[in-house]
Scaffold this active site. Structure first.
Site, PDB file in Angstrom:
ATOM      1  N   CYS A  64       0.817  -1.222   0.000  1.00  0.00           N
ATOM      2  CA  CYS A  64       0.000   0.000   0.000  1.00  0.00           C
ATOM      3  C   CYS A  64       0.846   1.265   0.000  1.00  0.00           C
ATOM      4  O   CYS A  64       2.070   1.236   0.068  1.00  0.00           O
ATOM      5  CB  CYS A  64      -0.935  -0.016   1.189  1.00  0.00           C
ATOM      6  N   ALA A  67       3.174   1.735   2.869  1.00  0.00           N
ATOM      7  CA  ALA A  67       4.394   0.941   2.714  1.00  0.00           C
ATOM      8  C   ALA A  67       5.400   1.665   1.826  1.00  0.00           C
ATOM      9  O   ALA A  67       6.604   1.619   2.064  1.00  0.00           O
ATOM     10  CB  ALA A  67       4.073  -0.431   2.138  1.00  0.00           C
ATOM     11  N   ARG A  98      12.790  -4.363   6.150  1.00  0.00           N
ATOM     12  CA  ARG A  98      13.311  -4.176   4.782  1.00  0.00           C
ATOM     13  C   ARG A  98      14.825  -4.317   4.668  1.00  0.00           C
ATOM     14  O   ARG A  98      15.390  -4.163   3.614  1.00  0.00           O
ATOM     15  CB  ARG A  98      12.859  -2.830   4.218  1.00  0.00           C
ATOM     16  N   HIS A 200       5.463   6.688  -2.528  1.00  0.00           N
ATOM     17  CA  HIS A 200       6.746   7.292  -2.888  1.00  0.00           C
ATOM     18  C   HIS A 200       6.530   8.762  -3.222  1.00  0.00           C
ATOM     19  O   HIS A 200       7.268   9.633  -2.776  1.00  0.00           O
ATOM     20  CB  HIS A 200       7.369   6.614  -4.116  1.00  0.00           C
TER      21      HIS A 200
END
Lengths: 547, 457
Positions: A64, A67, A98, A200
């Site tokens: 999503c 994230a 991550r 982003h």
């Protein structure tokens, strides 16, 4: 497996038909547009549909917006307290998962490192009913009192947007109240956009709006660049920094592996932006150019050849013989080890096949490494790429902006009144372009793949399984969710988001690591153990007598 | 230091959770649903939730975790997720063809007020759920309880399938709670040895520890079948292992179908396993077989052998309530001192229960439900311990404080074996003891000066 044997010749049209055969008609129509058979057209590549909604009920690889924002872009910033406003889960799942590596050096004021911490307002039902603003305010205060960070970033999760907590106003007020701590917020609720990609963009906007350009204290360095879209997974950024240092290149700021607040704040002082992950960070590159006059080029440090090429591009940009010579010397010094590793491993990997379905640039970057291993990429695609990541930025003007993209803020950036300074004149840029350096350009994945390759956007679990059954690649690359369903099929699977437990894979040393890792995976004995000896000859015609 | 900013001095925090010892409801619902044979869990919310839960479960179990999502967009969040869920049903049954879909909600669908039972009803009326297929649903808002609550809620939802035939099946329902697939297998082995017919639900053995054969099955052989779930209404009674994980479902069966229930602690360690075996014995009216007596005797034997190394060693614990209660009791039973205990799962009952178990101990226990790893670390700085038992996140504290760590609970992201080697029952007790002793002795061997380094211990 009967069908698989018939398709050994891999007619891509047949495979495509097979992939969508089982779908309800509406789903099949939509997926057909996201599965493209690569072909070289006169003016580019065929069109693919990308960055569109995931189909409910279809087991997707995507995550999503939160994230993409908190997990990908802001997660690796080590001295910013990343405070997640919402119920506990979102913050928990993005806690150290991550594999972004960090080096904060010795303890003390300079050694701030909040990477190993997970901060959350842990919203409860009363907060959802009565609003969570007070709790957020209190949480910011408590984080400040405990850690005195120079910056606190606030992230909204799904319910925050729905109940209307005004995280931006609270952040602004707390910034004023605290005085020496920059507080800002990200409206990155998970339901926005269609994938991580929207996150982003949201992260890029806010970093640019609230941090970039905050510090004008001069940064020393002869060749100053920013490395955009490198997240130091498995230590990739460390290896790239090692190479930069050897070349005498000053990396002012990495967005955002092992990054600090001050790096972002001084990023506007660099003279070139080198963009690794085009998808996640191109917005920052564009904004830095518009506001401060810093040009950007696309680079790729995944693959030894690609690394050498990227270093040469940077050297060419600075048009300085000393740098050009150093870069050549570094490449000459690093390459023998790489060549030695390749010579040893190539006979065991050459001619094998790979599939890659990762990210918004990684599938493209890693193709370079597989090329170096003599392995053919027979199918590839992105989890959250846009059309320009496949077809190149030339399609940008033609991309239809749908309702989901329209909901993501586009910030308008103008040239800074005092600090805008074009690093190169129009003529200089033109001359460099004529010399082969391309600015503000990315050609995308498709032109780099062979004709007939299946390029698949937003591949899902069902299609992945079919694809592996039909085409039997020697290795499949995606993320953790896909790992074990592929391996159950007897095909090794390499995570290219978090690298399993490996890395770095960037730069020269990283290339060697990757060669070894792929050699291990495709040649592991374990894949020969699927069948027990008695399964090879299951029919017993009689009992046998001991001899 | 990895957690270099954690101060020794403890200040009260009202709003900020740091390094949580819990996560959210839906992941528990997803894990529970995987314990039904032929079940596809479905997350009704934004697709990120499903991605995160699948990733975390995959990292822990090292197995494929299939689950679908309603993939909410901004539009769905405004207008409701009914269309998404109905469309999802259609796609799921066409493409994956599961026996059953277990839907859980998320904070998103709960906040906008999606009515799961109503959506399901409509989907049935509209023929989106094929004949002979099932859909169950659990309400699991992430802003209530924890992953443990979500597990419990999904197990409770499974009782919707219970269908009395009027004829008793002679079996005992066992609700194992959130334990490893191998623990579920071990419980089945024990009940079989006891000669008690059981329906264990959920049952992830055979689902999340499946073999590598070159074939991928989205729905592996294991799991509680729908026929078994239906039959739970005809059982003699239900043993719910763990108040937090399992009691609600057992009580529901009692309320709905008059299947009497007994809530026990999870059978970790000697005493809790004794109570489990005793309960089976009395409920089913069977004798405890020699094999089980031997297993118990072996555990007691090992406790006596190892006692000298355990006596009055201090332990810090983080984990889930049912596990921690049983573990605290076990540690005390081998004369260790559990001094700091946190769970993230809220509930005053937890603190009360821990205080009861530790009442006779010669020390004050620090215990907090709604605690976090940050607080636990601060407690450890103030009163150091010899051993930390927690999930993988404890490794940061363990390294900074130079304390041995035993990974136990969820999630374990950096070690393997937990899926295969049970810690429930007497045999599981042996494994726990072995782990504890190895952790303590490895540390002793590392730290002892050369003069004190010994071959025989």
């Amino acid at each position: 497996m009967g069908a698989a044997e018939k398709l050994v010749q891999w007619n891509p049209t047949d495979i495509k038909a097979e992939l969508i055969k089982k779908y309800p008609p509406k789903v099949a129509r939509k997926r057909a547009k996201q599965i493209m058979i690569n072909e070289a057209l006169e003016n580019g590549t065929p069109e693919i549909t990308a960055n569109v909604r995931t189909i409910p009920g279809i087991i997707t690889m995507r995550g999503c917006t939160y994230a993409g924002c908190k997990g990908v872009i802001m997660g690796p910033t080590r001295d910013i307290v990343n405070l997640v406003h919402g119920p506990i889960g979102c913050s928990f799942y993005a806690w150290l998962t991550r594999r972004n590596q960090t080096d904060a050096g010795p303890e003390g004021p300079a050694g701030e490192n909040f990477m190993n911490y997970c901060f959350s307002t842990d919203m409860q039902d009363q907060d959802i009913i009565f609003g969570g603003e007070k709790k957020l305010e209190q949480a910011i205060q408590e984080a400040y009192d405990l850690f005195h960070p120079k910056s606190i970033a606030v992230f909204a999760t799904c319910p925050v947007g729905l109940i209307g907590d005004d995280i931006h106003t609270i952040s602004r007020q707390m910034k004023e109240k605290l005085g020496d701590c920059n507080v800002y917020a990200f409206s990155c609720e998970g339901y926005k956009g269609v994938s991580q990609s929207a996150g982003h963009h949201i992260a890029n906007n806010q970093v640019f709006r609230h941090i970039v350009g905050e510090n004008d204290e001069p940064v020393e360095g002869k060749y100053k660049i920013n490395l955009l879209g490198e997240y130091n997974i498995g230590g990739d950024g460390f290896e790239i920094d090692r190479i930069f240092k050897k070349c005498g290149i000053t990396n002012v700021s990495t967005f955002s592996g092992n990054s600090t607040y001050e790096q972002f704040a001084t990023a506007h002082q660099a003279d070139l932006n080198a963009v690794m992950c085009h998808r996640s960070i191109n917005y920052v590159a564009d904004m830095l150019e518009t506001k401060f006059g810093i040009p950007w080029i696309k680079v790729n440090f995944i693959g030894a050849e690609a690394t050498a090429k990227s270093l040469r591009k940077i050297a060419a940009y600075f048009e300085d013989q000393e740098l050009i010579d150093t870069v050549e010397a570094v490449i000459a010094e690093e390459m023998p080890d790489v060549d030695a590793a390749a010579t040893e491993i190539l006979p065991r990997t050459g001619g094998k096949t790979a599939m890659m379905f990762v990210g918004g640039s990684r599938a493209h970057h890693y193709k370079e490494l597989f090329d170096e291993l003599g392995m053919k990429t027979i199918s590839a695609g992105y989890e959250f790429g846009h059309r320009d990541d496949y077809e190149g930025r030339r399609v940008l003007p033609h991309i239809k902006v749908d309702a989901d993209s329209r909901n993501i803020e586009e910030i308008v950036v103008e040239a800074d009144e005092t600090r805008f300074s074009p690093r190169k004149s129009e003529e200089e840029l033109k001359a460099l372009e004529e010399g082969g350096l391309k600015f503000k350009d990315y050609e995308g994945l498709a032109p780099d793949l062979e004709e007939g390759t299946l390029i698949i956007d937003d591949l899902n679990q069902y299609e992945a399984e079919k694809l592996v059954e039909l085409m039997k690649p020697d290795i499949f690359c995606a993320g953790i969710k896909e790992k074990f369903s592929i391996q159950k099929l007897g095909v090794p699977m390499k995570q290219l988001h978090s690298y399993d437990s490996g890395g770095p894979y960037a730069g020269f040393k990283g290339a060697i690591n990757f060669y070894k890792e792929i050699d291990r995976l495709v040649n592991s004995r374990v894949w020969s153990y699927m069948k027990a000896p008695w399964q090879e000859n299951p029919q017993l015609s009689g009992t046998y007598v001991w001899e | 230091m990895l957690l270099r900013h954690t101060p020794k001095e403890i200040s009260e925090r009202k709003a900020l959770t740091i390094n949580p010892a819990k996560t959210c409801q839906p992941i528990g619902a997803m894990y529970a649903a995987l314990g039904i044979h032929g079940c596809l869990p479905h997350s009704h919310g934004s697709q990120g939730c499903c991605a995160y839960h699948r990733s975390t479960l995959t990292r822990h179990y090292k197995e494929p975790i299939s689950a679908a999502t309603s993939s909410f967009t901004e539009g769905a969040s405004v207008f409701g997720g009914q269309a998404n869920l109905t469309q999802a049903f259609n796609n799921i049954f066409t493409v994956y063809n599961p026996e059953i879909v277990a839907v859980h909600t998320t904070c998103l669908s709960e906040t906008i007020g999606d009515d799961l039972p109503q959506i399901r009803k409509k989907a049935i009326t509209e023929g989106k759920i094929p004949e002979g297929k099932y859909v169950i649903g659990a309400s699991t808002p992430s802003y209530v309880g924890s992953h443990v609550t979500g597990f419990s809620n999904m197990v409770k939802a499974m009782t919707e399938l219970a269908e009395p035939t009027g004829k008793k099946n002679g079996k005992v329902n066992i609700i194992p709670g959130w334990v490893e697939p191998c623990d579920m297998e071990e419980l089945k082995r024990l009940t079989k040895l006891m000669g008690v017919g059981t329906i264990l639900f959920p049952d992830t053995s055979g689902v999340l520890n499946s073999p590598l054969t070159g074939e991928y099955k989205m729905f592996p052989a294991g799991g509680t079948t729908i026929a078994e779930l239906k039959s739970t209404a005809d059982s003699m009674g239900t043993l719910a292992l763990g108040e937090w994980c399992s009691a609600d479902a057992a009580r529901q069966l009692d309320k709905q179908h008059k299947v009497p229930c007994k809530v026990l602690d999870m059978p970790f360690g000697l005493k809790a396993t004794d109570r489990f075996i005793e309960a089976l014995r009395t409920i089913a009216g069977v004798n405890v077989p020699e094999e089980i007596m031997t297993e118990r005797g072996q555990l007691v034997d090992l406790i006596s052998d190892m006692h000298q190394y355990f006596y009055h060693k201090k332990v810090a614990l983080a984990g889930d309530p049912d596990q921690l209660i049983a573990m605290t009791e076990f540690l005390i039973s081998i004369d260790m001192c559990p001094v700091h205990i946190v769970t993230g799962t809220p509930g005053k009952k937890f603190e009360k229960r821990i205080r009861e178990i530790t009442a006779d101990m010669p020390f004050e226990v620090n215990v907090k439900a709604k605690g976090d790893f940050f607080l636990l670390h601060q407690w450890m700085k103030n009163e150091p311990v010899d051993l930390l038992i927690s999930n993988t996140y404890g490794k940061y504290i363990a390294r900074d404080e130079d304390v041995p760590l035993i990974r136990w609970g969820f999630p374990i992201l950096d070690r393997q074996g937990h899926q295969y080697f049970p810690t429930v029952g007497y045999k599981g007790g042996l494994r726990l003891l072995e782990k504890i002793l190895s952790a303590i002795m490895d540390r002793k061997d590392r730290d002892d000066p050369e003069t004190k380094f010994e071959l025989v211990l």
